[in-house]
Design a protein around this motif. Structure first.
Motif, PDB file in Angstrom:
ATOM      1  N   TYR A  97      16.132  -2.563  19.423  1.00 23.35           N
ATOM      2  CA  TYR A  97      16.466  -3.442  18.291  1.00 23.35           C
ATOM      3  C   TYR A  97      15.367  -3.380  17.233  1.00 23.35           C
ATOM      4  N   GLU A  98      14.122  -3.445  17.656  1.00 24.72           N
ATOM      5  CA  GLU A  98      13.016  -3.456  16.713  1.00 24.72           C
ATOM      6  C   GLU A  98      12.929  -2.154  15.926  1.00 24.72           C
ATOM      7  N   GLU A  99      13.170  -1.031  16.602  1.00 28.28           N
ATOM      8  CA  GLU A  99      13.147   0.244  15.883  1.00 28.28           C
ATOM      9  C   GLU A  99      14.289   0.327  14.879  1.00 28.28           C
ATOM     10  N   SER A 100      15.437  -0.203  15.265  1.00 26.09           N
ATOM     11  CA  SER A 100      16.578  -0.232  14.349  1.00 26.09           C
ATOM     12  C   SER A 100      16.264  -1.099  13.128  1.00 26.09           C
ATOM     13  N   GLY A 110      12.142  -0.764   1.797  1.00 26.55           N
ATOM     14  CA  GLY A 110      10.767  -0.279   1.712  1.00 26.55           C
ATOM     15  C   GLY A 110      10.021  -0.578   2.998  1.00 26.55           C
ATOM     16  N   LYS A 111       8.763  -0.217   3.046  1.00 30.06           N
ATOM     17  CA  LYS A 111       7.967  -0.472   4.245  1.00 30.06           C
ATOM     18  C   LYS A 111       7.704  -1.973   4.380  1.00 30.06           C
ATOM     19  N   PRO A 112       7.994  -2.568   5.538  1.00 32.82           N
ATOM     20  CA  PRO A 112       7.752  -4.007   5.716  1.00 32.82           C
ATOM     21  C   PRO A 112       6.309  -4.403   5.455  1.00 32.82           C
ATOM     22  N   GLU A 113       5.376  -3.506   5.717  1.00 38.52           N
ATOM     23  CA  GLU A 113       3.960  -3.817   5.516  1.00 38.52           C
ATOM     24  C   GLU A 113       3.629  -4.135   4.065  1.00 38.52           C
ATOM     25  N   ASP A 114       4.495  -3.724   3.142  1.00 42.99           N
ATOM     26  CA  ASP A 114       4.223  -3.918   1.714  1.00 42.99           C
ATOM     27  C   ASP A 114       4.700  -5.268   1.185  1.00 42.99           C
ATOM     28  N   PHE A 115       5.391  -6.060   2.016  1.00 40.20           N
ATOM     29  CA  PHE A 115       6.036  -7.280   1.527  1.00 40.20           C
ATOM     30  C   PHE A 115       5.509  -8.538   2.216  1.00 40.20           C
ATOM     31  N   VAL A 116       5.553  -9.633   1.468  1.00 34.71           N
ATOM     32  CA  VAL A 116       5.472 -10.976   2.042  1.00 34.71           C
ATOM     33  C   VAL A 116       6.897 -11.392   2.375  1.00 34.71           C
ATOM     34  N   PHE A 117       7.121 -11.953   3.574  1.00 34.96           N
ATOM     35  CA  PHE A 117       8.468 -12.365   3.996  1.00 34.96           C
ATOM     36  C   PHE A 117       8.560 -13.884   4.072  1.00 34.96           C
ATOM     37  N   LEU A 118       9.548 -14.415   3.369  1.00 36.60           N
ATOM     38  CA  LEU A 118       9.835 -15.846   3.402  1.00 36.60           C
ATOM     39  C   LEU A 118      11.261 -16.025   3.902  1.00 36.60           C
ATOM     40  N   LEU A 132      19.049 -13.097  13.958  1.00 35.18           N
ATOM     41  CA  LEU A 132      18.507 -13.059  12.597  1.00 35.18           C
ATOM     42  C   LEU A 132      17.057 -13.525  12.573  1.00 35.18           C
ATOM     43  N   ILE A 133      16.752 -14.603  13.289  1.00 34.21           N
ATOM     44  CA  ILE A 133      15.373 -15.084  13.339  1.00 34.21           C
ATOM     45  C   ILE A 133      14.485 -14.051  14.026  1.00 34.21           C
ATOM     46  N   TYR A 134      14.980 -13.423  15.072  1.00 38.82           N
ATOM     47  CA  TYR A 134      14.209 -12.366  15.739  1.00 38.82           C
ATOM     48  C   TYR A 134      13.895 -11.251  14.745  1.00 38.82           C
ATOM     49  N   MET A 135      14.881 -10.872  13.942  1.00 37.83           N
ATOM     50  CA  MET A 135      14.680  -9.814  12.965  1.00 37.83           C
ATOM     51  C   MET A 135      13.612 -10.188  11.943  1.00 37.83           C
ATOM     52  N   VAL A 136      13.719 -11.384  11.375  1.00 37.36           N
ATOM     53  CA  VAL A 136      12.754 -11.798  10.355  1.00 37.36           C
ATOM     54  C   VAL A 136      11.373 -11.989  10.974  1.00 37.36           C
ATOM     55  N   ASP A 137      11.308 -12.535  12.186  1.00 36.35           N
ATOM     56  CA  ASP A 137      10.026 -12.644  12.898  1.00 36.35           C
ATOM     57  C   ASP A 137       9.371 -11.276  13.035  1.00 36.35           C
ATOM     58  N   PHE A 138      10.160 -10.301  13.439  1.00 34.72           N
ATOM     59  CA  PHE A 138       9.632  -8.949  13.640  1.00 34.72           C
ATOM     60  C   PHE A 138       9.100  -8.370  12.332  1.00 34.72           C
ATOM     61  N   LEU A 139       9.852  -8.544  11.243  1.00 38.14           N
ATOM     62  CA  LEU A 139       9.410  -8.041   9.945  1.00 38.14           C
ATOM     63  C   LEU A 139       8.130  -8.741   9.490  1.00 38.14           C
ATOM     64  N   MET A 140       8.037 -10.042   9.768  1.00 34.43           N
ATOM     65  CA  MET A 140       6.815 -10.774   9.431  1.00 34.43           C
ATOM     66  C   MET A 140       5.614 -10.241  10.199  1.00 34.43           C
ATOM     67  N   HIS A 145       1.156 -10.438   6.460  1.00 31.48           N
ATOM     68  CA  HIS A 145       0.625 -11.237   5.351  1.00 31.48           C
ATOM     69  C   HIS A 145       0.527 -12.705   5.761  1.00 31.48           C
ATOM     70  N   GLN A 146      -0.573 -13.335   5.403  1.00 36.55           N
ATOM     71  CA  GLN A 146      -0.785 -14.731   5.799  1.00 36.55           C
ATOM     72  C   GLN A 146       0.187 -15.680   5.110  1.00 36.55           C
ATOM     73  N   GLU A 147       0.782 -15.246   4.011  1.00 31.89           N
ATOM     74  CA  GLU A 147       1.728 -16.116   3.297  1.00 31.89           C
ATOM     75  C   GLU A 147       3.114 -16.134   3.929  1.00 31.89           C
ATOM     76  N   ASN A 148       3.394 -15.266   4.879  1.00 30.83           N
ATOM     77  CA  ASN A 148       4.705 -15.243   5.526  1.00 30.83           C
ATOM     78  C   ASN A 148       5.041 -16.619   6.089  1.00 30.83           C
ATOM     79  N   GLY A 149       6.313 -17.001   6.029  1.00 36.84           N
ATOM     80  CA  GLY A 149       6.667 -18.285   6.627  1.00 36.84           C
ATOM     81  C   GLY A 149       8.119 -18.664   6.414  1.00 36.84           C
TER      82      GLY A 149
END
Length: 328
Positions: A97-100, A110-118, A132-140, A145-149
């Motif tokens: 799932y995470e690789e997908s 784009g690369k998740p490392e380049d973004f802040v996720f809210l 969905l929460i698992y997906m967003v958690d994984f991207l965070m 980024h410390q601003e993720n939340g």
């Protein structure tokens, strides 16, 4: 044989589909019983369109899992009422799932490392076992980024944070009703101009959850574009029973990664398919579902045009699903 993330050609996809079909027929009991009930000989399946698609409702009352795998955990649909039977998708390999997640996001956004996720996902945060929460958690986690939340109903906090982050690349994942509520808050507080946050991408994930009047996807997107003064609202299409995501980059036309495919079946005959541009019911091939079922017949209506697909609503009398798109 290539892995699902190495698919490059139509021949690669066809071969992987047939390999997956035969593996799941042998190892996923519910799917095997379904195919046998239809009196289909698996040895005679040679084309993608001949593969039987399991009705998505089967996830509500059956354990659909590879007999060679242990139940690690499960994702469960959120539902809109207390009397609904909720779908449960048992997961044997979270790494798949995470690789997908990562590869789809990287391909389309784009690369998740380049973004802040809210995350403006109150209904999902309030329920356990949300894919969905698992997906967003994984991207965070990948972002770091410390601003993720996440945000529930604290619109002021989100409003102020977005103003502060106007020089960073931001992804705001939002469920439909929560984005509409946030848009109302912004209008009451001197408006919100995305031109001042040129790096902000809003991705709506569907779902009114019974909180607001249902509307078409196009109506929703127009309201959000007007409210946030932007030309594009992105969308993500997935559901509890899938381990892959399709993305729309602003015009309600979705693209699938190479290991995912949409077919449109005839609503009067589930074993025949509609021509391009004609509306029917959506069948999904998700090869990341290696250890459950990769061939799922949904209750969503849609159509395909030039390699992209649209979701137009739901078949009459279907439950309104937590992760589905809006009813037209």
């Amino acid at each position: 044989m290539k892995g699902i993330f190495d698919i490059k050609t139509e021949q690669d996809f066809r071969e992987k589909c047939l390999e997956t079909f035969r593996y799941q027929y042998e190892n996923v009991e519910v799917y095997r019983k379904f195919v046998d009930f239809l009196n289909i000989n698996p040895d005679q399946i040679t084309q993608i369109y001949e593969i039987p698609f399991l009705p998505i409702e089967m996830f509500k009352n059956h354990t659909i899992l590879d007999k060679n795998k242990e139940k690690e955990n499960y994702f469960q649909s959120s539902g809109t009422t207390n009397i609904q039977t909720l779908s449960k998708h048992w997961i044997a390999d979270f790494g798949l799932y995470e690789e997908s997640i990562y590869k789809s996001f990287e391909q389309f956004i784009g690369k998740p490392e380049d973004f802040v996720f809210l995350g403006l996902l109150p209904s999902y945060l309030e329920h356990q076992n949300s894919s969905l929460i698992y997906m967003v958690d994984f991207l965070m986690k990948k972002s770091g980024h410390q601003e993720n939340g996440y945000f529930l109903y604290n619109h002021r906090e989100l409003f102020d944070l977005l103003k502060k982050l106007n020089n960073k690349k931001i992804i705001l994942f939002g469920v439909s009703f929560a984005l509409l509520d946030f848009a109302d808050f912004c209008k009451e507080n001197d408006g919100f101009d995305l031109a001042k946050n040129p790096e902000l991408i809003i991705i709506e994930t569907g779902g009114m959850k019974g909180r607001k009047e249902e509307m078409t996807k196009d109506e929703l997107l127009e309201i959000l574009k007007t409210s946030f003064q932007t030309e594009k609202i992105y969308s993500e299409y997935s559901m509890t029973e899938l381990l892959s995501q399709a993305y729309s980059l602003g015009n309600n036309e979705y693209l699938c990664p190479a290991w995912m495919r949409i077919l449109v079946r005839n609503t009067e005959d589930p074993f025949s398919y509609m021509e391009e541009g004609r509306t029917g019911a959506i069948n999904i091939i998700d090869l990341a579902n290696k250890h459950s079922c990769s061939f799922i017949a949904t209750q969503d209506l849609g159509k395909i045009h030039k390699g992209k697909f649209q979701v137009l609503g739901r078949i009459d009398h279907s439950d309104i699903r937590g992760c589905s798109l809006l009813v037209s």
